[in-house]
Design a protein around this motif. Structure first.
Motif, PDB file in Angstrom:
ATOM      1  N   UNK A  11      -4.809   5.399   3.024  1.00 24.52           N
ATOM      2  CA  UNK A  11      -3.427   5.137   3.445  1.00 24.52           C
ATOM      3  C   UNK A  11      -2.943   3.818   2.837  1.00 24.52           C
ATOM      4  N   UNK A  12      -3.835   2.823   2.786  1.00 29.21           N
ATOM      5  CA  UNK A  12      -3.476   1.560   2.151  1.00 29.21           C
ATOM      6  C   UNK A  12      -3.197   1.722   0.673  1.00 29.21           C
ATOM      7  N   UNK A  13      -4.010   2.548  -0.003  1.00 28.44           N
ATOM      8  CA  UNK A  13      -3.805   2.820  -1.431  1.00 28.44           C
ATOM      9  C   UNK A  13      -2.458   3.484  -1.675  1.00 28.44           C
ATOM     10  N   UNK A  14      -2.123   4.474  -0.866  1.00 28.53           N
ATOM     11  CA  UNK A  14      -0.832   5.158  -1.016  1.00 28.53           C
ATOM     12  C   UNK A  14       0.324   4.186  -0.827  1.00 28.53           C
ATOM     13  N   UNK A  15       0.236   3.372   0.222  1.00 29.09           N
ATOM     14  CA  UNK A  15       1.303   2.409   0.491  1.00 29.09           C
ATOM     15  C   UNK A  15       1.428   1.364  -0.596  1.00 29.09           C
ATOM     16  N   UNK A  16       0.287   0.816  -1.048  1.00 28.90           N
ATOM     17  CA  UNK A  16       0.318  -0.221  -2.081  1.00 28.90           C
ATOM     18  C   UNK A  16       0.839   0.328  -3.404  1.00 28.90           C
ATOM     19  N   UNK A  17       0.411   1.539  -3.760  1.00 23.50           N
ATOM     20  CA  UNK A  17       0.872   2.141  -5.016  1.00 23.50           C
ATOM     21  C   UNK A  17       2.370   2.435  -4.964  1.00 23.50           C
TER      22      UNK A  17
ATOM     23  N   UNK B 162      -8.163  -2.201  -6.049  1.00 27.04           N
ATOM     24  CA  UNK B 162      -9.348  -2.478  -5.233  1.00 27.04           C
ATOM     25  C   UNK B 162      -9.635  -1.325  -4.273  1.00 27.04           C
ATOM     26  N   UNK B 163      -8.596  -0.784  -3.651  1.00 29.27           N
ATOM     27  CA  UNK B 163      -8.776   0.299  -2.681  1.00 29.27           C
ATOM     28  C   UNK B 163      -9.164   1.607  -3.359  1.00 29.27           C
ATOM     29  N   UNK B 164      -8.643   1.840  -4.559  1.00 31.99           N
ATOM     30  CA  UNK B 164      -9.010   3.059  -5.282  1.00 31.99           C
ATOM     31  C   UNK B 164     -10.511   3.085  -5.568  1.00 31.99           C
ATOM     32  N   UNK B 165     -11.066   1.950  -5.987  1.00 30.59           N
ATOM     33  CA  UNK B 165     -12.504   1.887  -6.245  1.00 30.59           C
ATOM     34  C   UNK B 165     -13.294   1.934  -4.949  1.00 30.59           C
ATOM     35  N   UNK B 166     -12.780   1.276  -3.913  1.00 31.43           N
ATOM     36  CA  UNK B 166     -13.495   1.257  -2.629  1.00 31.43           C
ATOM     37  C   UNK B 166     -13.604   2.656  -2.042  1.00 31.43           C
TER      38      UNK B 166
END
Length: 379
Positions: free
Chosen positions: A178-184, A208-212
């Motif tokens: 969800x963080x990745x979607x929001x940040x992107x 960072x979140x995509x790799x995590x």
């Protein structure tokens, strides 16, 4: 000279590689030092020990990538130094959130102390960095709001968003995805409005979140812990407020300018905000602390309906993307209050889906149990 888009790509790739290469070593260290979460609590969904300090690498990679590719040359014409000020105060408050989170991950922290840290960080951002909600952009007929209301609303928003990402970190890959979607999403919008510093911060976090997620998606090899979820929440709250309060350049296309409003900002935070406000309201009606733990989150209901970890997070990802698209589409063609009603109504309606699915699963199980009982009697 490096182009703005190149800065964004390099920041995202750098953060991605740092997390990808460093996380395996972090997992080994966590097991050696016994920094993991053990199963046993009925509320916990994992059945094995899992390291809980993944937030360390998310925090480090995001700041490293953002600092490494900070666009000083591009900001030379900015006499207000707004980009530099934003980065300065984000770093300062992010350090507060990170250390509060890592302490909680390792030895635990009382909720009141965590809340006090959230207030301190929020006050720094609202009063010193002046990261504030100054206008409702015509929502409900309200434009500019008084200073006292701006300070209160901004501080309240930051505290809620920070806690929201912390509370949804209950299923493998949920908070990170969800963080990745929001940040992107917000990083792309900042790129379209030529706001380079917040765009780099967003792309660094997204990388960072995509790799995590490679290590955190079900079955998770590592959890982000409070150090990660609090850091994500702080960055996202700053990015959303900065986005809706930016002044677009004259050359910015009209359709992009229409996206700069609270409805799109709330849509980016749709799932964390909805689940948090819902669970706080539920606990208040039950007369228990809003910070008490239970299994009444939307993701818990979906899992209890029989979806499982993977289907649950994918369903939530899809809904979050759909809500952002709906908000963007409606604000482009309709008045902002109408857009809010449509988007908000859709979100409220969707919150009943997990409950209905769980109820249907329970009825199915009850029916199956009765059938087996009748078969046993007949035999």
């Amino acid at each position: 000279m490096i182009t703005p888009m190149t800065y964004l790509i390099l920041a995202g790739i750098t953060a991605f590689l740092v997390v990808l290469l460093a996380t395996p070593s972090l997992i080994k260290v966590a097991f050696l030092k016994r920094l993991f979460d053990e199963p046993g609590d009925a509320r916990k969904l994992h059945k094995r020990v899992v390291p809980t300090i993944g937030g360390i690498i998310i925090f480090a990679a995001t700041l490293f990538a953002c600092a490494l590719w900070f666009p000083y040359e591009q900001l030379q014409s900015d006499t207000t130094n707004s980009g530099i000020r934003l980065f300065q105060f984000v770093v300062a408050t992010l350090i507060i959130m990170f250390f509060v989170g890592i302490k909680d991950d390792i030895i635990g922290t009382a909720p009141i102390k965590k809340l006090a840290a959230h207030v301190v960080a929020g006050m720094i951002l609202v009063l010193m960095a002046e990261t504030r909600i100054r206008s409702m952009h015509g929502l409900f007929g309200i434009d500019e709001i008084p200073l006292w209301a701006s300070i209160f609303l901004s501080l309240f928003t930051m505290i809620v968003v920070v806690n929201a990402y912390n509370l949804i970190d209950g299923v493998d890959g949920l908070a990170a995805g969800v963080g990745l979607i929001g940040a992107a999403a917000i990083g792309g919008m900042f790129a379209m409005t030529n706001q380079l510093v917040p765009a780099i911060l967003a792309f660094s976090l997204a990388g960072a979140l995509a790799a995590f997620l490679i290590f955190n998606f079900a079955p998770a090899k590592i959890f982000m812990g409070d150090s990660g979820s609090l850091s994500i929440g702080l960055i996202m709250s700053v990015l959303v407020i900065t986005f809706i309060e930016q002044t677009p350049q004259a050359a910015t296309p009209i359709w992009i300018q229409k996206l700069i409003n609270p409805v799109v900002g709330m849509a980016i935070l749709a799932y964390p905000l909805t689940d948090t406000l819902r669970i706080f309201g539920y606990r208040a009606m039950k007369g228990v602390s809003p910070f008490s733990a239970d299994r009444n989150h939307l993701h818990h209901l979906l899992i209890d309906s029989g979806m499982g970890h993977v289907k649950t997070v994918i369903w939530i990802y899809a809904v979050n993307i759909g809500v952002i698209a709906l908000a963007a589409a409606t604000t482009s063609y309709l008045p902002i209050t109408t857009s809010f009603a449509i988007t908000g109504g859709t979100v409220v309606a969707l919150t009943f889906v997990p409950w209905l699915l769980k109820r249907a699963a329970m009825k199915k199980n009850e029916g199956g149990g009765k059938t087996r009982h009748l078969n046993e009697v007949a035999a």
